[in-house]
Design an enzyme around this catalytic site. Structure first.
Site, mmCIF file in Angstrom:
data_model
loop_
_atom_site.group_PDB
_atom_site.id
_atom_site.type_symbol
_atom_site.label_atom_id
_atom_site.label_comp_id
_atom_site.label_asym_id
_atom_site.label_seq_id
_atom_site.Cartn_x
_atom_site.Cartn_y
_atom_site.Cartn_z
ATOM 1 N N LYS A 46 0.942 -1.260 -0.092
ATOM 2 C CA LYS A 46 -0.065 -0.120 -0.114
ATOM 3 C C LYS A 46 0.801 1.236 -0.010
ATOM 4 O O LYS A 46 2.006 1.029 0.395
ATOM 5 C CB LYS A 46 -0.881 -0.086 1.301
ATOM 6 C CG LYS A 46 0.044 -0.013 2.663
ATOM 7 C CD LYS A 46 -1.062 -0.273 3.768
ATOM 8 C CE LYS A 46 -0.127 -0.259 4.955
ATOM 9 N NZ LYS A 46 -1.196 -0.523 6.192
ATOM 10 N N ARG A 145 -11.158 -0.485 14.095
ATOM 11 C CA ARG A 145 -10.821 0.231 12.888
ATOM 12 C C ARG A 145 -11.584 -0.229 11.811
ATOM 13 O O ARG A 145 -12.292 0.370 11.048
ATOM 14 C CB ARG A 145 -9.298 0.192 12.751
ATOM 15 C CG ARG A 145 -8.897 1.107 11.596
ATOM 16 C CD ARG A 145 -7.346 1.388 11.537
ATOM 17 N NE ARG A 145 -6.957 0.125 10.712
ATOM 18 C CZ ARG A 145 -5.497 -0.120 10.322
ATOM 19 N NH1 ARG A 145 -4.741 1.071 10.403
ATOM 20 N NH2 ARG A 145 -5.277 -1.310 9.729
ATOM 21 N N TYR A 267 14.672 30.926 8.496
ATOM 22 C CA TYR A 267 13.315 31.229 8.717
ATOM 23 C C TYR A 267 13.152 31.619 10.186
ATOM 24 O O TYR A 267 13.347 30.922 11.177
ATOM 25 C CB TYR A 267 12.018 30.484 8.490
ATOM 26 C CG TYR A 267 11.674 30.541 6.781
ATOM 27 C CD1 TYR A 267 11.414 31.786 6.526
ATOM 28 C CD2 TYR A 267 11.895 29.596 5.981
ATOM 29 C CE1 TYR A 267 11.062 31.962 4.862
ATOM 30 C CE2 TYR A 267 11.568 29.518 4.690
ATOM 31 C CZ TYR A 267 11.184 30.900 4.261
ATOM 32 O OH TYR A 267 10.857 30.898 2.895
ATOM 33 N N MET A 315 10.953 24.877 2.709
ATOM 34 C CA MET A 315 10.333 23.933 1.863
ATOM 35 C C MET A 315 10.986 23.200 1.032
ATOM 36 O O MET A 315 10.992 21.920 0.564
ATOM 37 C CB MET A 315 9.268 24.887 1.101
ATOM 38 C CG MET A 315 8.541 24.121 0.007
ATOM 39 S SD MET A 315 7.516 24.891 -1.023
ATOM 40 C CE MET A 315 6.286 25.746 -0.015
HETATM 41 C C1 PLP Z 1 -0.391 -1.653 6.876
HETATM 42 C C2 PLP Z 1 -0.904 -3.042 7.302
HETATM 43 C C3 PLP Z 1 -0.185 -4.008 7.324
HETATM 44 C C4 PLP Z 1 1.297 -3.985 7.239
HETATM 45 O O1 PLP Z 1 1.966 -3.535 8.537
HETATM 46 P P1 PLP Z 1 3.419 -3.337 8.843
HETATM 47 O O2 PLP Z 1 3.216 -2.908 10.289
HETATM 48 O O3 PLP Z 1 3.980 -2.453 8.132
HETATM 49 O O4 PLP Z 1 4.113 -4.623 8.695
HETATM 50 C C5 PLP Z 1 -0.940 -5.380 7.605
HETATM 51 N N1 PLP Z 1 -2.015 -5.502 7.681
HETATM 52 C C6 PLP Z 1 -2.712 -4.327 7.765
HETATM 53 C C7 PLP Z 1 -4.289 -4.584 7.718
HETATM 54 C C8 PLP Z 1 -2.378 -3.013 7.606
HETATM 55 O O5 PLP Z 1 -3.028 -2.020 7.380
#
Ligand code: PLP
Length: 372
Positions: A46, A145, A267, A315
């Site tokens: 992802k 979640r 800055y 930036m």
């Molecule tokens: C992001 C995610 C993972 C991977 O998690 P890591 O801690 O990066 O290994 C696995 N399962 C779900 C549902 C996730 O959202």
């Protein structure tokens, strides 16, 4: 890689060189797969494989034998699908959103079903296609979640017609505290998942993210889902990191100067020189994913020497204190290390008061990327 190749690339392309070691990702995959064998290991790709490129990473891991890939969003699955052979399953963690059912069915993308509503929609799609469609069922084992609650599972099982249209391939749940091996929430979640799992005889389970894979065999299930550990991040907070580093980030110097005591730096004049200082300005800033809160607390490295970030991160640039380096060491175009042999991903994340995940996923798009 030798430093002259870095120099060449940096002087041609400016903002910085992000080196991504696909061989190290493959090595990490083999290490993780061995950890959970005989269970299988998937790859979580992802957010563009945590910023490192979902397509090259997934293709490399397919070569290593990985056949299950997880993305968060449907769009990510659509983009990845043509790059992987059809025997690779692509799962969408965030679930099935209204309007995506048809394309998911046609493209062979496997949704996670996170609610009754999504389950019914997927069953309707299957019915219109006249065939059973694959899905993973996600259950909430204590993170609140995503996924169905135990009660909703009871409701689902009361609608056996659904089973006629949907072929469940996986029972998924996610750990909230997997990076803390001592946290009793892990065992509680495993117990909750087992309870639900007993109502789906023979259905493979998947609960372990990177951290979960190191919590012992009970957490391995049938399919582990590592993300961060593939990319060199530590599976557990604190302690030794068993994973191979994957990312190297070098940023070139774009100007050097000497300022007298009393000079304001950057800055807001957040730093006022308390002595004569030598400074170097580097070609990347918060727009390139270097957190602004590294100002005054983070550092970069050159030749093993720590060079503190002086004043605020801008930036597109930031200024570092090079007073400790012999004069003339850094010149226009010299690359300095932001992530590499001397500063790990975990170190910079800690200085920025965040986690390795956030550093990786924010790495800028203006860097020249080099895969090795
Ligand atoms: C992001 C995610 C993972 C991977 O998690 P890591 O801690 O990066 O290994 C696995 N399962 C779900 C549902 C996730 O959202």
């Amino acid at each position: 890689m030798n430093s002259s190749t870095i120099n060449l690339a940096l002087t041609t392309d400016g903002c910085g060189l992000l080196t991504i070691d696909l061989g190290a990702i493959a090595g990490n995959y083999r290490r993780l797969a061995a950890e959970v064998r005989p269970a299988a290991a998937a790859a979580v790709v992802k957010a563009d494989a945590y910023g490192l490129g979902a397509i090259p990473v997934s293709q490399r891991l397919y070569q290593e034998g990985c056949r299950s890939f997880f993305v968060a969003h449907f769009l990510e699955a659509v983009q990845l699908r043509p790059s992987l052979p059809q025997d690779a399953a692509i799962y969408v963690l965030n679930g099935l959103q209204p309007g995506h059912e048809e394309r998911a069915a046609i493209l062979g993308i496997v949704p996670l079903l996170n609610s009754m509503e999504q389950t019914r929609a997927w069953a309707r799609t299957a019915a219109t296609h006249g065939r059973r469609l694959k899905a993973a069922l996600q259950v909430d084992s204590g993170m609140s979640r995503l996924g169905l609650s135990g009660e909703e599972i009871t409701g689902l099982l009361a609608e056996p017609a659904l089973a006629a249209d949907i072929e469940l391939t996986l029972l998924v749940s996610h750990l909230a505290c997997a990076d803390e091996p001592e946290n009793s929430a892990n065992a509680d979640q495993l117990e909750a998942l087992r309870e639900i799992s007993s109502r789906f005889p023979g259905l493979p389970i998947s609960i372990a993210n990177s951290g979960g894979m190191f919590l012992g065999e009970a957490f391995h299930g049938s399919l582990a889902r590592p993300g961060i550990a593939l990319y060199g991040g530590a599976p557990h907070s604190g302690g030794e990191n068993p994973m191979r580093p994957v990312v190297r980030l070098d940023i070139p110097v774009i100007q050097t100067r000497t300022v007298p005591a009393g000079a304001q730096v950057g800055y807001g004049g957040a730093l006022v020189a308390d002595r004569t200082m030598r400074l170097a300005t580097l070609a990347a800033g918060y727009a390139d994913g270097l957190p602004r809160n590294l100002g005054g607390r983070g550092a970069v490295y050159y030749g093993g020497k720590r060079l503190p970030i002086a004043g605020r991160v801008s930036m597109d640039s930031m200024t570092v204190d090079i007073s400790d380096l012999p004069e003339g060491t850094l010149t226009l175009g010299t690359p300095v290390e932001v992530i590499g042999d001397h500063q790990t991903l975990e170190m910079i994340a800690e200085d920025a008061d965040t986690i390795s995940y956030e550093i990786l996923t924010r790495l800028g798009r203006r860097y020249q990327r080099r895969y090795i």
